[in-house]
Design a protein around this motif. Sequence first.
Motif, PDB file in Angstrom:
ATOM      1  N   SER A 116       0.829  -1.213   0.000  1.00  0.00           N
ATOM      2  CA  SER A 116       0.000   0.000   0.000  1.00  0.00           C
ATOM      3  C   SER A 116       0.861   1.260   0.000  1.00  0.00           C
ATOM      4  N   VAL A 117       1.914   1.253   0.795  1.00  0.00           N
ATOM      5  CA  VAL A 117       2.815   2.403   0.839  1.00  0.00           C
ATOM      6  C   VAL A 117       3.446   2.622  -0.541  1.00  0.00           C
ATOM      7  N   HIS A 118       3.825   1.535  -1.187  1.00  0.00           N
ATOM      8  CA  HIS A 118       4.373   1.617  -2.547  1.00  0.00           C
ATOM      9  C   HIS A 118       3.373   2.291  -3.486  1.00  0.00           C
ATOM     10  N   ILE A 119       2.103   1.948  -3.358  1.00  0.00           N
ATOM     11  CA  ILE A 119       1.061   2.531  -4.216  1.00  0.00           C
ATOM     12  C   ILE A 119       0.931   4.033  -3.956  1.00  0.00           C
ATOM     13  N   PHE A 120       0.902   4.436  -2.681  1.00  0.00           N
ATOM     14  CA  PHE A 120       0.823   5.874  -2.363  1.00  0.00           C
ATOM     15  C   PHE A 120       1.997   6.639  -2.958  1.00  0.00           C
ATOM     16  N   ARG A 121       3.190   6.076  -2.853  1.00  0.00           N
ATOM     17  CA  ARG A 121       4.379   6.773  -3.342  1.00  0.00           C
ATOM     18  C   ARG A 121       4.406   6.831  -4.863  1.00  0.00           C
ATOM     19  N   GLU A 122       3.892   5.782  -5.527  1.00  0.00           N
ATOM     20  CA  GLU A 122       3.805   5.821  -6.983  1.00  0.00           C
ATOM     21  C   GLU A 122       2.925   6.978  -7.441  1.00  0.00           C
ATOM     22  N   VAL A 123       1.796   7.140  -6.773  1.00  0.00           N
ATOM     23  CA  VAL A 123       0.882   8.223  -7.151  1.00  0.00           C
ATOM     24  C   VAL A 123       1.539   9.578  -6.899  1.00  0.00           C
ATOM     25  N   ALA A 124       2.222   9.716  -5.759  1.00  0.00           N
ATOM     26  CA  ALA A 124       2.905  10.982  -5.459  1.00  0.00           C
ATOM     27  C   ALA A 124       3.941  11.292  -6.530  1.00  0.00           C
ATOM     28  N   GLY A 125       4.568  10.255  -7.066  1.00  0.00           N
ATOM     29  CA  GLY A 125       5.611  10.454  -8.066  1.00  0.00           C
ATOM     30  C   GLY A 125       5.080  10.718  -9.463  1.00  0.00           C
ATOM     31  N   GLU A 126       3.843  10.315  -9.737  1.00  0.00           N
ATOM     32  CA  GLU A 126       3.369  10.355 -11.122  1.00  0.00           C
ATOM     33  C   GLU A 126       2.193  11.296 -11.384  1.00  0.00           C
ATOM     34  N   PHE A 127       1.563  11.797 -10.326  1.00  0.00           N
ATOM     35  CA  PHE A 127       0.378  12.634 -10.554  1.00  0.00           C
ATOM     36  C   PHE A 127       0.589  14.048 -10.026  1.00  0.00           C
ATOM     37  N   GLU A 128      -0.179  14.989 -10.582  1.00  0.00           N
ATOM     38  CA  GLU A 128      -0.064  16.387 -10.191  1.00  0.00           C
ATOM     39  C   GLU A 128      -0.935  16.709  -8.972  1.00  0.00           C
ATOM     40  N   ARG A 129      -2.197  16.233  -9.000  1.00  0.00           N
ATOM     41  CA  ARG A 129      -3.147  16.647  -7.964  1.00  0.00           C
ATOM     42  C   ARG A 129      -3.931  15.451  -7.421  1.00  0.00           C
ATOM     43  N   PRO A 130      -3.276  14.644  -6.592  1.00  0.00           N
ATOM     44  CA  PRO A 130      -3.992  13.515  -5.999  1.00  0.00           C
ATOM     45  C   PRO A 130      -4.825  13.963  -4.794  1.00  0.00           C
ATOM     46  N   VAL A 131      -5.884  13.209  -4.524  1.00  0.00           N
ATOM     47  CA  VAL A 131      -6.721  13.493  -3.359  1.00  0.00           C
ATOM     48  C   VAL A 131      -7.163  12.164  -2.743  1.00  0.00           C
TER      49      VAL A 131
END
Lengths: 448, 310
Positions: free
Chosen positions: B26-41
């Motif tokens: 799950s932590v890996h998934i959160f970090r992937e999104v932080a690395g690849e998206f501009e505006r996550p929520v």
Amino acid sequence: MTSTTETQTPGAGELSATSLLRFATAGSVDDGKSTLVGRLLHDSKSVLADQLEAVEHASRKRGQAAPDLALLTDGLRAEREQGITIDVAYRYFATPRRRFILADTPGHVQYTRNMVTGASTAELAVVLVDARNGVVEQTRRHAAVAALLRVPHVVLAVNKMDLVEYAEPVFAAIAEEFTAYAASLGVHDITTIPISALAGDNVVEPSAQMDWYGGPTLLEHLETVPVGSDPSQEPARFPVQYVIRPQSAENPDYRGYAGQLASGVLRTGDRVTVLPSGRTTTVAGIDALGTETDIAWAPQSVTVRLAEDIDVSRGDLIAAGPVPEPTKDVEATVCHLHERALRPGDKVLLKHTTRTVRALVKSISYRIDIDTLEQRGDAQELNVNEIGHVLLRTAEPLALDSYSDNRRTGSFLLIDPADGTTLTAGMAGESFATRAPAAAANAEEGWV
Amino acid sequence: MTPTQDPGDADGPYALSHLDALEAESVHIFREVAGEFERPVILFSGGKDSIVMLHLALKAFAPAPIPFSLLHVDTGHNFPEVIAYRDRAVAQHSLRLHVASVQDFIDDGRLRERPDGTRNPLQTVPLLDAIESNKFDAVFGGGRRDEEKARAKERVFSLRDEFGAWDPRRQRPELWSLYNGRHAVGEHVRVFPLSNWTELDVWQYIEREGIELPEIYYAHERDVFARDGMWLTAGDWGGPKEGEQVQRRLIRYRTVGDMSCTGAVDSDAATIADVITEIAASRLTERGATRADDKLSEAAMEDRKREGYF
């Protein structure tokens, strides 16, 4: 969900710490795969009252006398209408000994991509055959996919033993043929189990009909097969996902590299190389999700701090031990996943670990007939569900391991830059363990 | 954590327990999104799954704050305990909270109250409006694949078009731990970091991490009435109706949606350990027992997902 009975409830303590096994099933509807999965869930008491009630109701509506366990696993309306499984479905169950994630994949030829998808994260694959038919073309395909994806453990479940009078010679002949074939593909850990999913023999409960079989039931085997590899035997691979820089009053100078260890062990003080730049430094500290530690191992997610302030960002690989030579020329076995064919000259994006680069499909060396393993050198394109060997050229260097050495740092996706579609799944290096290894930059490495 | 800890059936010093393995994923998934998206929520309802999501996100980026804001789709029928919890969590972690209110949409005529009074199906419009107006490109949801049959095939990264719609035929194959988050302008990706968790895993993790939850998850006395085989909370939202008897019972909630569609179960489980024991012994799945919205039809969830619901 857990395996409990009405009379015996495990306490929270008994359930608190188990291991997790991800496994995949391959087999067609005709082999009784849905029934097997349903049986596994049902007999391990993972099916709860309301689910069973829904299945009984649906079975009655269809005029079936007994509840059709296959209905437990049929999800989308299109499938229910067609009576087939069209995609990978993930199922969850547990026993007091272990938690399971099952990637349930359809077995028809046009769904090779789904089997490849399910097998990509699996540590064990269950290949199902019908005892009346034995090893057929489809069985060989399932074995080949498991071998290609380097699934560490393979189980052959010989189903419908009730229809061959539970005869040992029938089982023994199929087991022998399958084991020989899978071994020729480089699969070393093969277990064969005679079962009847319909009657429940050797799935969860030992069979009273087959006292000639002395081995474990399928569930016992799933509960006891070793999970994971030994990280201490692998070189450390840590793809950087994200740079953590709080720049706050409490942490003005903190700079940590967040990621998940793809393989191996990292300790404070270890000498590491940052790829593709090739700069070396040492591990200054490791933070395990907020707590400082001096050791981490795959597949933990941690944050690594480095001794020197060198330029490291998302997409870099922190590596120890023998490190791969970064290259722009990628040779790989691929499974094409999309209806749009893959052709030489295609410009794509290649996603490898946390790095995405532009790439060009230079050539298709050959196509592999997954049923016969024949290589056909005249391939102009790769169509959906086809497997082949390709040469790619990337715009920037990649620190790739051979897929046979490392499933996480040896795998990649090809993506359509126009609409983001996932086109192709790639595995760096040679297809099958038995073939002569390609002369790779890291050929001197002795690790497995 | 040291390599000598015993994960139950240790396969050696480097074995991980199932909770450690799920947490790492799950932590890996959160970090992937932080690395690849501009505006996550992060979609935050104040329910246990979204609370666990928030906890994992906080761990993923420690000691830095999480690089995402929170979005709550407020039906107007929330339990007050849940809203209070939400506001405490936002203050404690200095988070930015966006609220999309169903009531606002009803007040200005963009939505109409349903005859049955339930507002859960009305959440889709405000959710999509908030995604569009804030230009969110990744939206974390607490959905788990074990919850319901249609969810068994959901991806971790689930592509939605400009109408928020989910097309099972357009979902991308997901292999290894390589998540493809590419999308066109106007499209967004729903991300499910708890895809591989079960209800029991979530509770075990809450126990292990000592995570605080809204009190309604534990046994308490409440005025309830029976409808569709569930205990519902009496309140202004539309109950009890004529012929529905209110009674005071010792109950708790297994899931927390809003008052109109979330049923309570009879329970005296007052602690996390009690809850885990109760769930382990339970003969009813989580949603089947307590969520009226899933009972609409066998294909209800599938249809709602196509409309952009979670």
